[in-house]
Write a protein that holds these residues in place. Sequence first.
Motif, short mmCIF file in Angstrom:
data_model
loop_
_atom_site.label_atom_id
_atom_site.label_comp_id
_atom_site.label_asym_id
_atom_site.label_seq_id
_atom_site.Cartn_x
_atom_site.Cartn_y
_atom_site.Cartn_z
N ASP A 1 -14.71 5.98 6.70
CA ASP A 1 -14.47 5.05 5.29
C ASP A 1 -13.47 5.35 4.71
N PHE B 1 -11.76 1.63 3.59
CA PHE B 1 -11.96 1.60 2.06
C PHE B 1 -11.37 0.21 1.80
N GLY B 2 -10.23 -0.06 2.07
CA GLY B 2 -9.32 -1.50 1.65
C GLY B 2 -9.80 -2.41 2.23
N ASN C 1 -4.76 -2.17 6.34
CA ASN C 1 -4.70 -3.43 5.51
C ASN C 1 -3.44 -4.48 5.88
N LEU D 1 -6.31 11.64 0.12
CA LEU D 1 -7.71 11.06 0.73
C LEU D 1 -8.83 11.21 -0.06
N PHE D 2 -9.83 10.43 0.26
CA PHE D 2 -10.98 10.55 -0.69
C PHE D 2 -11.76 11.50 0.20
N ARG E 1 -4.86 4.52 6.52
CA ARG E 1 -5.66 4.16 5.43
C ARG E 1 -4.67 2.99 4.88
N ALA E 2 -3.44 3.16 4.74
CA ALA E 2 -2.45 2.01 4.11
C ALA E 2 -2.38 1.03 5.06
N ASN F 1 0.70 -1.22 -0.01
CA ASN F 1 -0.01 -0.13 0.03
C ASN F 1 0.72 1.16 0.01
N MET F 2 0.20 2.49 -0.33
CA MET F 2 1.09 3.38 -0.74
C MET F 2 0.79 4.64 0.10
#
Lengths: 292, 392
Positions: free
Chosen positions: B119, B123-124, B175, B111-112, B171-172, B103-104
């Motif tokens: 969220d 996401f992942g 996962n 970001l979204f 976020r990365a 993951n990056m």
Amino acid sequence: MTDERRPRLAARAAPYLLVAPAWLWLALFFVVPIATILSMSLMSGNLYEGYSLTWEFGNYAAAIGTYWEQIGRSLVYGACATVLCILIGYPCAYWIAFRGGAYKNAYLLLLLLPMFVSFVLRTISWKAFLADEGVILGTLKGIGLLPEDAYVLNSAVAVVFGLAYNFLPFMVLPIYAVLERMDHRVVEAARDLYAGPVRAFTRVVLPMSLPGVFAGVIMTFIPTSADYVNATVLGGAHNTMVGKVIESQYLVNNAYPMAASITFVLMAVLLVGIFSYARALGTERVMEASAR
Amino acid sequence: MESMTEPTPVGAAEAPPPSPDVPAIALEGVAKTYRSGREEVRAVSRIDLEIAQGEFFSLLGPSGCGKTTTMRMVAGFEDPTEGTVRLKGADVTRVAPDRRDVNMVFQSYALFPHMTVFDNIAFGLRRKGTPADEIRRRVGEMLELVELSGRERTKPGRMSGGQQQRVALARALVNRPSALLLDEPLGALDLKLRQSMQMELKRIQRDVGITFVYVTHDQGEALTMSDRIAVMNNGSVEQLGGPRQIYERPASRFVAGFIGTSNLLSGSVADASGGLVTFPAGDGGAVCATAEAAVGATVEVTVRPEKIALHTARPDGAGTRSRVPGTVREVVYLGASTHYTVALEGGGPGGGSAAPELTVYTQNAAGTDDGPVRGDRVWLEWSPEHSYVLPA
Ligand SMILES: Nc1ncnc2c1ncn2[C@@H]1O[C@H](COP(=O)(O)OP(=O)(O)OP(=O)(O)O)[C@@H](O)[C@H]1O
Ligand SMILES: [Mg+2]
């Protein structure tokens, strides 16, 4: 005290002074005509004896009672044309924004090129295009794909296609503007987080571009439902839209109050439609739901 | 458990138990040439790298040297023109980014914006079909780790740069990829936040034990955080090694110049005996270095500024230490230390070239009086092991 207050007063007044020309412009070209039409819609009389403001609310009842069919048809045609514009315009905008490379502006120019030709002329050319023995139908009939008596002209299909064709750029441009500004790394981030190309589109690109779609819908739905050229040229006698009714009430029958009240009914319906649409689409809840 | 519809990404931890000595990431002769029209840009030329599991690995180099390109080839956003990319031994050169177990963290965070912090982080996991209660638990843990608990309903647009950065990290990390790729993640932060985030990142990396590949053009950052550093220049790796090795034993003039402030001196060897070489420098000075070289050969040495002692008179003692005279050109007082720029006298050893300047850092210990001032004549002294001879 007063010495201190004077510059502050000027400073506070400055923004108002700066926007004053804009307000004047709006008042002159928006408020005044609306007020004129509103008062006209409540008048009675005729061209020879003159009109007087008699608060004739019956005009509205008559407008709705007589022309509800044309009003409804206009909204349906406008909605169909708008949907068609989204279906054609979104991929178009997406392609130019993400795949256009160095030629983005050239593609946009191509898209806008038809706009340099008069609106009425373009619509008339569609008449030739869609004629019973024209380029499309003639060819299809020639190779036996369509029965000999098939027609498009003078039907709702012709009107909707004409409307979608004429107003397509109004859908493409706002969507393009949003997609073009979108940070491509956000899409890459979605791909990086195990979303395939389709998921990356539905979860990230599409929700982020909804404001553009929203603007595009407003910019196509309003003019398409009020348009009368397409219905007149391509639709024949059975597909009259409300724009045509307003036009003939004004220019042929000189029934100004009736024309004004139909105008207002149409405006009210469109405003209610747009506001409920904005509420449904613009709220954060819809956006969040799309995040799941 | 993964859902059946979403296959496990290539190189995922659940795949055959990897032996610890399989590198988390391996680049074998990887090259990338960008083509646009008739123009060709060789961004990366034939890189070979092995990054061990759990390692904090930095790619360091000047702007445009190919760091981002290298990283994007590992993540799967660019197809290498040549070579093979392996994740835990598996060839992923032609595998799409969503099917790679790395993951990056993007430099701009990416970001979204339309999603909440929760969220964004989830996401992942959602794409992998993780059950909702597990998602809630793992996102909660992540928020705790990056100290953002209670902010799950916030939109990224309403957060500070440092907070957004931590969301991007969470976020990365959530996962649990086999490697995390960070492209100048602190680039947009101010110095103070940057320094505290460096500590934070290092702590998180130790806690979760995931391989970090860290791109930076800040040599201080690379030196403080990394287990190993690859110094890149013009699309290839100039030197690969630990921070200390890179700092004290630069493999090339480029590395010496890029890492820290380094002083370069060159001359032709006048005396060579017992593993020591000496060449003249400045007006009556000499540089000694521990090296093997023939008399008459040209050598180039670097000396780190903090290794040099500053004297107001010629220091006496045996001749095995470097002693060079000069004139103070610049004095920068920095509180704990003072930085001097000293110009060598006598045109320097290079003959025609301008007089070289050496930078000297001195610690301001308690009780010392004011040091030399601009224009003073001084002597510089350092021991031979600090004259590091650059490979020819
Ligand atoms: N999409 C692209 N098309 C063409 N050339 C590119 C592209 N991306 C990068 N390059 C070129 O490749 C070279 C390496 O770029 P890269 O982004 O990898 O550098 P970098 O080391 O990350 O630099 P920086 O520290 O400035 O981010 C540069 O010369 C750059 O101009
Ligand atoms: Mg870069």
